[in-house]
Structure formats: C-alpha cells, structure tokens
Design an enzyme around this catalytic site. Sequence first.
Site, PDB file in Angstrom:
ATOM      1  N   ALA A   1       2.572   7.931  16.078  1.00  0.00           N
ATOM      2  CA  ALA A   1       2.349   9.064  15.180  1.00  0.00           C
ATOM      3  C   ALA A   1       1.480   8.659  13.997  1.00  0.00           C
ATOM      4  CB  ALA A   1       3.688   9.609  14.696  1.00  0.00           C
ATOM      5  N   SER A   2       1.749   7.486  13.444  1.00  0.00           N
ATOM      6  CA  SER A   2       0.978   7.041  12.278  1.00  0.00           C
ATOM      7  C   SER A   2      -0.473   6.757  12.649  1.00  0.00           C
ATOM      8  CB  SER A   2       1.620   5.796  11.662  1.00  0.00           C
ATOM      9  OG  SER A   2       1.514   4.660  12.505  1.00  0.00           O
ATOM     10  N   LYS A   3      -0.697   6.164  13.814  1.00  0.00           N
ATOM     11  CA  LYS A   3      -2.062   5.798  14.189  1.00  0.00           C
ATOM     12  C   LYS A   3      -2.866   6.999  14.706  1.00  0.00           C
ATOM     13  CE  LYS A   3      -1.839   1.455  13.043  1.00  0.00           C
ATOM     14  NZ  LYS A   3      -2.647   0.928  11.923  1.00  0.00           N
TER      15      LYS A   3
ATOM     16  N   ASN B   1      -6.598  -1.919   6.136  1.00  0.00           N
ATOM     17  CA  ASN B   1      -6.172  -2.814   7.210  1.00  0.00           C
ATOM     18  C   ASN B   1      -4.675  -3.107   7.205  1.00  0.00           C
ATOM     19  OD1 ASN B   1      -6.813  -4.646   9.408  1.00  0.00           O
ATOM     20  ND2 ASN B   1      -6.422  -6.316   7.990  1.00  0.00           N
TER      21      ASN B   1
ATOM     22  N   SER C   1      -5.546   2.060  16.068  1.00  0.00           N
ATOM     23  CA  SER C   1      -5.057   1.324  17.233  1.00  0.00           C
ATOM     24  C   SER C   1      -5.389   2.156  18.461  1.00  0.00           C
ATOM     25  CB  SER C   1      -3.543   1.127  17.132  1.00  0.00           C
ATOM     26  OG  SER C   1      -2.983   0.692  18.356  1.00  0.00           O
TER      27      SER C   1
ATOM     28  N   VAL D   1       0.808  -1.223   0.000  1.00  0.00           N
ATOM     29  CA  VAL D   1       0.000   0.000   0.000  1.00  0.00           C
ATOM     30  C   VAL D   1       0.837   1.267   0.000  1.00  0.00           C
ATOM     31  CG1 VAL D   1      -2.026  -1.058   1.086  1.00  0.00           C
ATOM     32  CG2 VAL D   1      -0.260   0.017   2.522  1.00  0.00           C
TER      33      VAL D   1
ATOM     34  N   TYR E   1       5.020   4.471  15.306  1.00  0.00           N
ATOM     35  CA  TYR E   1       3.734   3.783  15.241  1.00  0.00           C
ATOM     36  C   TYR E   1       2.624   4.667  15.809  1.00  0.00           C
ATOM     37  CZ  TYR E   1       0.307   0.002  15.631  1.00  0.00           C
ATOM     38  OH  TYR E   1      -0.807  -0.773  15.495  1.00  0.00           O
TER      39      TYR E   1
END
Length: 229
Positions: A127-129, A62, A112, A36, A125
């Site tokens: 920061a991305s979520k 996902n 998350s 992706v 992680y």
Amino acid sequence: FLQDGYQVALAARSLDILKEIEAANPGNAKAFRLDVSNRDEVDQVIAGTVEAFGSIDCVVNNAGTGGRTPIDEMVDEDWSKILAVNLDGPMYVTRAALPHIPEGGQIINISSILGKVGAPLSGAYCASKFGLIGFTKAMALELASRKIQVNAVCPGWVETDMADSGIAEEAENLGLKMSTLKMKLTMAVPQRRFLDPLEIAHIIAFLATPEAQGITGQAISVCGGLCPA
C-alpha cells in the site's frame, strides 16, 4: 552523487556511517540525524541543508521500512509505522524542500516493484509503495510548469540488510533455512541474481543529469526482469 560533484546532505536515524562520509568529504557532505516520519525533524534537516548548501537541487526520498503484515494479524501500529515512513515521510520531505528547489531540479522517490504488483503478507508495504508511485505521478504533473522532474525508481531484490532481514523473517515463518529461501527467490528473477545497490544508485544519479530532463512522472523498474512493466 559526491563522485558526480554534488554537495550532499545525508540523513538517517543512525549517524555512524554518515559521519564517516562527512569526514571524508569536508565541505561537500553534511550528516543529519533524521526520522522522516517526524515532521519537525524533517523541517529542521531541510533548514540545516539550506543553511549548509544554499539550495536543494535534487531530493532522493530513500528512507524505507517493511515487515510482514498478514491482514488477519494486522496490528494498527505496524500499518501506521510502515505508511508513516514510506509514504508520509516522502511527502514531508518533498513539501519542506520544495521552496528551495530551483527550476530544473529533481525529486526522486524510491518505491519498489511491490508498488506495481501485490505480494501476500505485505499489505502495508505494498500500500505504501503503490501510494508513493501515485504521489510521484501527481507531483510530476503539478510541478511540470516549474520544470521540476519527479520520478520513482522501483527496485526488485537487492543485496541489502533490509532484504536479508525480511527473507530471514519469512524463512523462519515457513520453517526453511534462509539460504534455501533466498535461492528460491533468486531463481524467480529472470537474471537469476539479486541486484547490487550500486546499480540502483547509478539509475538515481542518471535521473539527476541534464540528459534525463525529458523523464518525469515515471516509475522505473530496476529488478533483473522480475517485473516487466
């Protein structure tokens, strides 16, 4: 989704399991190889999905990756890879799919509980979520006039290979057995258990039903009580 009567496009970097599902559901499942974080691959898979099924009623973003990223050891490439998969990827897929989503369609992003609360050594992680929840809320408002719902599901600890891999890595860093650390993490969950992946799947499937049409712009925690918000 197959059990609910959908035709399903399945995309992942590894095709093995997806091809098995495709073979077991001829005409209703189509497998695609996809990273992706690669815009060209995303565009090709969306085009292939539309060619196979005509439209895209529901998108589930996902794909995800993680990893230990302490700030004083942060490597640019690790930061970029996690954000590319967890944040750029959902944007690429949403952007490519949107022209093919009819009124009443859904976009469901898998964030998350670490998109709501911080965690040490997990800056990239988190920061991305967090970013994915912000993207969800913005898209929900932007697409409301087109009657397209956009929501995020925020799992806590779930029995997955990705969770086990992360626990094993952290256990090694702490000098613990993996089983010991997993027990400690389990006891921190109010329900004293890791969730089954099917519990997450059922929530996602519900959000795609007419009964959930009033739900949009939400970040729904499914975590055994670990994150009360």
